[in-house]
Scaffold this motif. Structure first.
Motif, PDB file in Angstrom:
ATOM      1  N   ASN A  74      -7.803 -14.970 125.856  1.00 60.83           N
ATOM      2  CA  ASN A  74      -6.909 -15.418 124.785  1.00 60.83           C
ATOM      3  C   ASN A  74      -5.945 -16.438 125.380  1.00 60.83           C
ATOM      4  O   ASN A  74      -5.189 -16.118 126.311  1.00 60.83           O
ATOM      5  N   GLU A 113      -0.557 -21.774 118.258  1.00 61.64           N
ATOM      6  CA  GLU A 113      -2.021 -21.851 118.276  1.00 61.64           C
ATOM      7  C   GLU A 113      -2.561 -20.858 119.299  1.00 61.64           C
ATOM      8  O   GLU A 113      -1.992 -20.709 120.390  1.00 61.64           O
ATOM      9  N   GLU A 114      -3.638 -20.180 118.943  1.00 58.30           N
ATOM     10  CA  GLU A 114      -4.308 -19.260 119.861  1.00 58.30           C
ATOM     11  C   GLU A 114      -5.814 -19.450 119.737  1.00 58.30           C
ATOM     12  O   GLU A 114      -6.353 -19.564 118.627  1.00 58.30           O
ATOM     13  N   ILE A 115      -6.500 -19.502 120.884  1.00 55.38           N
ATOM     14  CA  ILE A 115      -7.955 -19.637 120.929  1.00 55.38           C
ATOM     15  C   ILE A 115      -8.512 -18.449 121.711  1.00 55.38           C
ATOM     16  O   ILE A 115      -7.970 -18.070 122.756  1.00 55.38           O
ATOM     17  N   TYR A 117     -12.015 -16.660 123.386  1.00 57.99           N
ATOM     18  CA  TYR A 117     -13.398 -16.795 123.856  1.00 57.99           C
ATOM     19  C   TYR A 117     -13.911 -15.415 124.262  1.00 57.99           C
ATOM     20  O   TYR A 117     -13.203 -14.659 124.936  1.00 57.99           O
ATOM     21  N   PRO A 142     -16.330 -19.072 119.589  1.00 51.86           N
ATOM     22  CA  PRO A 142     -14.888 -19.186 119.827  1.00 51.86           C
ATOM     23  C   PRO A 142     -14.112 -19.149 118.508  1.00 51.86           C
ATOM     24  O   PRO A 142     -14.486 -19.782 117.527  1.00 51.86           O
ATOM     25  N   THR A 143     -13.066 -18.366 118.476  1.00 52.24           N
ATOM     26  CA  THR A 143     -12.247 -18.217 117.274  1.00 52.24           C
ATOM     27  C   THR A 143     -10.785 -18.496 117.620  1.00 52.24           C
ATOM     28  O   THR A 143     -10.438 -18.672 118.794  1.00 52.24           O
ATOM     29  N   GLY A 144      -9.955 -18.497 116.611  1.00 53.65           N
ATOM     30  CA  GLY A 144      -8.542 -18.728 116.864  1.00 53.65           C
ATOM     31  C   GLY A 144      -7.744 -18.776 115.584  1.00 53.65           C
ATOM     32  O   GLY A 144      -8.263 -18.537 114.493  1.00 53.65           O
ATOM     33  N   GLU A 146      -3.929 -20.783 113.900  1.00 55.37           N
ATOM     34  CA  GLU A 146      -2.925 -21.834 114.082  1.00 55.37           C
ATOM     35  C   GLU A 146      -1.921 -21.777 112.945  1.00 55.37           C
ATOM     36  O   GLU A 146      -2.259 -21.385 111.830  1.00 55.37           O
TER      37      GLU A 146
END
Length: 317
Positions: A74, A113-115, A117, A142-144, A146
């Motif tokens: 994260n 924002e967060e990504i 994997y 990949p998700t996230g 914002e």
């Protein structure tokens, strides 16, 4: 105990930098201008690694053997910019009269924002970095998330005191926020207050028991921004790995409401503050009536509309 002996990795770290600048200019006696600008930036990373021999994978069979072991990263970023300019006036007249006034302008932006994997397939518990993964986690991409919130406001405040006995103050603020519909960006809020320092009256000055006695009365309104940043917007989501003739499609995820406006709270408050025996004993009492109008709530829709709910201003508490 067995899992605890493995080379599992669960860690998080962040770096947070804040810088504030303030400038003050005394134009002439009684007139002052202040300006402030602040920036905060925070970067966060969290790692979660479970090796193949962890018991959470004990149910994996046959063709799932090479999927054992997982890694999740994260990565997040937060940034906030804020600034304001205020002009203030203060003056004491004829010894007993004191006036203070302030007019200001504020502006701010908050970004997050967060990504995320997810990967799988780690042959050994010492290979505890995502670069050793065989593949992305099954059915995972990949998700996230914002969010960006911008707001601005103009404010006025003033107060008057007579002989440090009678106090009057008032304020007015009008604010605009990107969280609300394009037809209702702006909200206006105000307050008035009265105070009486009874202990400064001539008949109380030689009182050795009751040192402070203050009576307060106030009424005002305020708004709230503790909501989803995109609740007023129609938002879409793509179908993922589903294509039609080489084109990927999207579907409507939430139904927007351009008339969504501020939730407003009005409050009446009456209070008494007392101090006795040189401040050794304090007794405070407050009576208040608080009412929130235009609550932001979900309106239920028939399923044939394609959505279960949408946000609107309804009801009060």
């Amino acid at each position: 105990l067995y899992n605890a002996s493995l080379n599992t990795k669960l860690q998080s770290k962040y770096i947070d930098v804040t810088n504030n600048l303030s400038v003050e200019w005394m134009i002439v006696m009684g007139w002052k201008v202040t300006g402030r600008f602040g920036i905060t930036e925070k970067r966060v990373r969290a790692d979660e690694f479970y090796p193949a021999n962890h018991l959470k994978f004990r149910s994996y069979k046959d063709d799932e053997f090479f999927r054992k072991g997982s890694y999740q990263i994260n990565e997040g970023e937060e940034k906030r910019l804020s600034g304001d300019v205020n002009m203030q006036y203060s003056k004491q007249f004829w010894e007993k009269h004191y006036v203070f006034a302030n007019v200001g302008y504020t502006l701010s932006e908050a970004f997050f924002e967060e990504i995320i994997y997810k990967a799988e397939g780690f042959p050994h518990d010492r290979m505890n970095d995502i670069i050793f993964a065989r593949q992305y986690a099954k059915d995972a991409i990949p998700t996230g998330r914002e969010s960006t919130i911008r707001d601005m406001g103009i404010l006025f405040a003033a107060n008057y005191a007579f002989d440090d006995r009678f106090l009057v103050d008032g304020s007015y603020r009008t604010s605009a926020s990107s969280q609300y519909g394009k037809n209702n960006r702006w909200g206006s809020f105000w307050s008035v207050g009265l105070g009486w320092n009874i202990h400064n009256e001539a008949f109380m000055r030689n009182n050795n028991i009751l040192n402070v006695a203050r009576l307060r009365l106030s009424y005002g309104s305020s708004g709230s921004q503790a909501f989803n940043p995109y609740q007023a917007l129609t938002t879409f989501k793509d179908y993922g790995n589903i294509y039609y003739k080489g084109w990927n499609g999207v579907y409507m995820m939430a139904l927007g409401n351009p008339d969504l406006g501020w939730q407003t709270t009005k409050q009446l408050n009456v209070g008494v503050e007392t101090e006795l025996f040189g401040g050794r004993v304090r007794v405070n009492a407050d009576v208040y009536h608080k009412q929130t109008d235009d609550l932001l709530s979900d309106i239920t829709l028939p399923s044939s509309a394609g959505f279960d709910t949408y946000k609107a201003n309804v009801g009060k508490v």
